[in-house]
Design an enzyme around this catalytic site. Sequence first.
Site, PDB file in Angstrom:
ATOM      1  N   HIS A   1      -2.731   7.302   7.254  1.00  0.00           N
ATOM      2  CA  HIS A   1      -1.727   8.227   6.691  1.00  0.00           C
ATOM      3  C   HIS A   1      -2.384   9.536   6.244  1.00  0.00           C
ATOM      4  O   HIS A   1      -1.815  10.616   6.418  1.00  0.00           O
ATOM      5  CB  HIS A   1      -1.032   7.605   5.470  1.00  0.00           C
TER       6      HIS A   1
ATOM      7  N   HIS B   1      -4.619   1.273   7.419  1.00  0.00           N
ATOM      8  CA  HIS B   1      -3.261   1.825   7.588  1.00  0.00           C
ATOM      9  C   HIS B   1      -3.066   3.024   6.642  1.00  0.00           C
ATOM     10  O   HIS B   1      -2.532   4.056   7.043  1.00  0.00           O
ATOM     11  CB  HIS B   1      -2.254   0.704   7.302  1.00  0.00           C
ATOM     12  N   GLU B   2      -3.550   2.889   5.391  1.00  0.00           N
ATOM     13  CA  GLU B   2      -3.381   3.978   4.411  1.00  0.00           C
ATOM     14  C   GLU B   2      -4.275   5.177   4.751  1.00  0.00           C
ATOM     15  O   GLU B   2      -3.848   6.331   4.619  1.00  0.00           O
ATOM     16  CB  GLU B   2      -3.685   3.491   2.985  1.00  0.00           C
TER      17      GLU B   2
ATOM     18  N   CYS C   1       5.798  -0.233   7.609  1.00  0.00           N
ATOM     19  CA  CYS C   1       5.443   0.966   6.859  1.00  0.00           C
ATOM     20  C   CYS C   1       6.681   1.446   6.107  1.00  0.00           C
ATOM     21  O   CYS C   1       7.774   1.497   6.676  1.00  0.00           O
ATOM     22  CB  CYS C   1       4.962   2.056   7.823  1.00  0.00           C
ATOM     23  N   LEU C   2       6.484   1.796   4.852  1.00  0.00           N
ATOM     24  CA  LEU C   2       7.607   2.287   4.046  1.00  0.00           C
ATOM     25  C   LEU C   2       8.166   3.589   4.619  1.00  0.00           C
ATOM     26  O   LEU C   2       9.313   3.929   4.346  1.00  0.00           O
ATOM     27  CB  LEU C   2       7.167   2.476   2.590  1.00  0.00           C
TER      28      LEU C   2
ATOM     29  N   GLY D   1       0.844  -1.193   0.000  1.00  0.00           N
ATOM     30  CA  GLY D   1       0.000   0.000   0.000  1.00  0.00           C
ATOM     31  C   GLY D   1       0.876   1.239   0.000  1.00  0.00           C
ATOM     32  O   GLY D   1       2.069   1.163   0.327  1.00  0.00           O
TER      33      GLY D   1
ATOM     34  N   GLN E   1       3.004  10.041   1.670  1.00  0.00           N
ATOM     35  CA  GLN E   1       4.324   9.404   1.790  1.00  0.00           C
ATOM     36  C   GLN E   1       5.261   9.806   0.652  1.00  0.00           C
ATOM     37  O   GLN E   1       6.471   9.637   0.757  1.00  0.00           O
ATOM     38  CB  GLN E   1       4.180   7.871   1.811  1.00  0.00           C
TER      39      GLN E   1
HETATM   40  O1  GNR Z   1       4.074  -2.584   2.651  1.00  0.00           O
HETATM   41  C1  GNR Z   1       3.369  -2.445   3.657  1.00  0.00           C
HETATM   42  N1  GNR Z   1       3.035  -3.557   4.382  1.00  0.00           N
HETATM   43  C2  GNR Z   1       2.059  -3.553   5.367  1.00  0.00           C
HETATM   44  C3  GNR Z   1       1.968  -4.671   6.203  1.00  0.00           C
HETATM   45  C4  GNR Z   1       1.018  -4.727   7.176  1.00  0.00           C
HETATM   46  C5  GNR Z   1       0.137  -3.694   7.341  1.00  0.00           C
HETATM   47  C6  GNR Z   1       0.223  -2.561   6.545  1.00  0.00           C
HETATM   48  C7  GNR Z   1       1.170  -2.493   5.557  1.00  0.00           C
HETATM   49  S1  GNR Z   1       1.252  -1.097   4.524  1.00  0.00           S
HETATM   50  C8  GNR Z   1       2.935  -1.101   4.085  1.00  0.00           C
HETATM   51  C9  GNR Z   1       3.222  -0.032   3.039  1.00  0.00           C
HETATM   52  C10 GNR Z   1       2.977   1.336   3.632  1.00  0.00           C
HETATM   53  O2  GNR Z   1       3.718   1.889   4.378  1.00  0.00           O
HETATM   54  N2  GNR Z   1       1.844   1.913   3.321  1.00  0.00           N
HETATM   55  O3  GNR Z   1       1.534   3.107   3.856  1.00  0.00           O
HETATM   56 NI    NI Z   2       2.549   3.157   5.781  1.00  0.00          NI
END
Ligand code: GNR
Ligand code: NI
Length: 173
Positions: free
Chosen positions: A143, A139-140, A97-98, A46, A51
């Site tokens: 953000h 999660h997104e 998270c990246l 995601g 980001q």
């Molecule tokens: O790559 C990602 N893996 C992930 C694993 C578990 C729960 C959420 C994520 S999202 C993350 C990529 C990211 O930072 N998206 O904002």
């Molecule tokens: Ni993230």
Amino acid sequence: MALLPIITAPDPFLKTISEPVAEVNDEIRKLVDDMFETMYAAPGIGLAAIQVGVQKRVLVVDIVGKNDEGNKPQPIAIINPEITWVSDDDSVYEEGCLSVPAHYADVVRPAEIKVSYLDVDGNKQELHADSLLATCIQHEIDHLDGILFVDHLSALKRNMILRKLLKQKKQAS
Ligand code: GNR
Ligand code: NI
């Protein structure tokens, strides 16, 4: 298409609230294309626009991935998302998270959600998501509201991770 640089924590920009998209136009479609390319290259499942330095309520997800042999990629671009329903049941996933590189922790979230949003053609869509997809979309959307997965952890764990990231940044510069 273009690979975009990913902003990492701690950075005050990641804590800001993103603006709704007023019109789904070619500029937004180009952003979505670049975000997919950046997400697949990372690799990640995601990515939210904030980001990559764009304060707009745009996110992309693909929990299958481009490089998963034998599986069809399932790219979903989500603009101006609204969560319209969450399940009573929760689930726990180890999240990463990246923007929080090399740190992982369990996060509790509703197990299923319904989300309404605009697609890249500006059409309204509704999606019922469960398992990893539900977690990833939440999660997104976090953000877009300036929230990182570490904000769901205890202050002790959060500060430990953020201090390490800050130290790495200072050593790298
Ligand atoms: O790559 C990602 N893996 C992930 C694993 C578990 C729960 C959420 C994520 S999202 C993350 C990529 C990211 O930072 N998206 O904002
Ligand atoms: Ni993230």
